[in-house]
Design an enzyme around this catalytic site. Sequence first.
Site, PDB file in Angstrom:
ATOM      1  N   GLY A 239       2.544 -13.653  -2.123  1.00 34.34           N
ATOM      2  CA  GLY A 239       3.692 -13.851  -1.247  1.00 34.34           C
ATOM      3  C   GLY A 239       3.408 -14.680  -0.014  1.00 34.34           C
ATOM      4  CG  LEU A 240       4.802 -14.959   4.765  1.00 31.42           C
ATOM      5  CD1 LEU A 240       5.435 -16.328   4.541  1.00 31.42           C
ATOM      6  CD2 LEU A 240       5.658 -14.122   5.709  1.00 31.42           C
ATOM      7  N   GLY A 241       1.518 -14.051   2.582  1.00 27.66           N
ATOM      8  CA  GLY A 241       0.106 -14.142   2.958  1.00 27.66           C
ATOM      9  C   GLY A 241      -0.610 -15.254   2.215  1.00 27.66           C
TER      10      GLY A 241
ATOM     11  CB  SER B  51      11.333  -7.151   9.330  1.00 31.97           C
ATOM     12  OG  SER B  51      12.602  -7.223   8.702  1.00 31.97           O
TER      13      SER B  51
ATOM     14  N   GLY C 227      -3.293  -9.151   3.977  1.00 29.18           N
ATOM     15  CA  GLY C 227      -2.314  -9.124   2.885  1.00 29.18           C
ATOM     16  C   GLY C 227      -2.157 -10.491   2.254  1.00 29.18           C
ATOM     17  CB  ALA C 228      -4.508 -13.258   2.188  1.00 28.98           C
ATOM     18  CG  ASN C 229      -2.775  -9.440  -2.460  1.00 32.31           C
ATOM     19  OD1 ASN C 229      -2.479  -9.201  -1.295  1.00 32.31           O
ATOM     20  ND2 ASN C 229      -2.311  -8.730  -3.471  1.00 32.31           N
TER      21      ASN C 229
ATOM     22  CE1 TYR D 185       8.795  -4.027   5.706  1.00 35.84           C
ATOM     23  CE2 TYR D 185      11.020  -4.488   6.480  1.00 35.84           C
ATOM     24  CZ  TYR D 185       9.735  -4.918   6.169  1.00 35.84           C
ATOM     25  OH  TYR D 185       9.414  -6.252   6.336  1.00 35.84           O
TER      26      TYR D 185
END
Length: 241
Positions: free
Chosen positions: A20-22, A147, A16-18, A163
């Site tokens: 935000g946090l990634g 989370s 999920g690196a595209n 979630y």
Amino acid sequence: MQASRANAARNVLVTGANRGLGLAFCQRLLARGDHVVATCRRPGKAVALNTLAGHHPGRLHVLPLDVAAPKSHDELARELPLVLGEEGRLDLLINNAGVLHSGERFGKLTAANFEDSFRTNALGPLLLTQALAPLLIDGARVVNLSSQLGAVSQVTRFGTPSYAVSKAALNMVGAQLAHALHDRGIVVVCVHPGWVSTDMGGEGAQITPETSAGGLLDVIDALQPEDSGRFLDWQGETVAW
């Protein structure tokens, strides 16, 4: 990390690196000299990530991955030796990719949201770690982005149920993986990144992705074997389950 690699550039995979946090993880890791494999579902549309790769030729590789699809895990496992080299192994796996379905209301809940959340947020990290386990060095670190919303003891309201439930499942995934990989000295933790100002975090978030990623990497660097199976926040504090 193993003592022999403590001062060397590490091989790190971030899902999920595209954005935000990634993406912030990738930026921080590259800044400190690590070799990063960044994955996302649609690399061709990951403009910021591809731009970052252009600034770090040979040290940032962008590969496709759908964490909810086991076939995609197997394809990534076959591709990684081409990127890392036949002798290359991963020092750190950051299971960051996740999904949050907003606007859920009691009385209008759907099985589809729960199934998608579970596949992506819990089952995905479990099966991906299993698929990549042969490529992890002994003494590696596996970090699952969980989370505080997945902590049963801290539920104060009804909200984002698919979630929250899937993140609670992810915490159990972390505990199970800690035992599965114990004999190889691999430390597995779940981490709460704080309320981060990303597309998922939404309005009112208190922490930037850069601050959260930096804090989490400090926590990861300080992990000891006895920490495996724990649930920690981005400042290293224990999160009550």
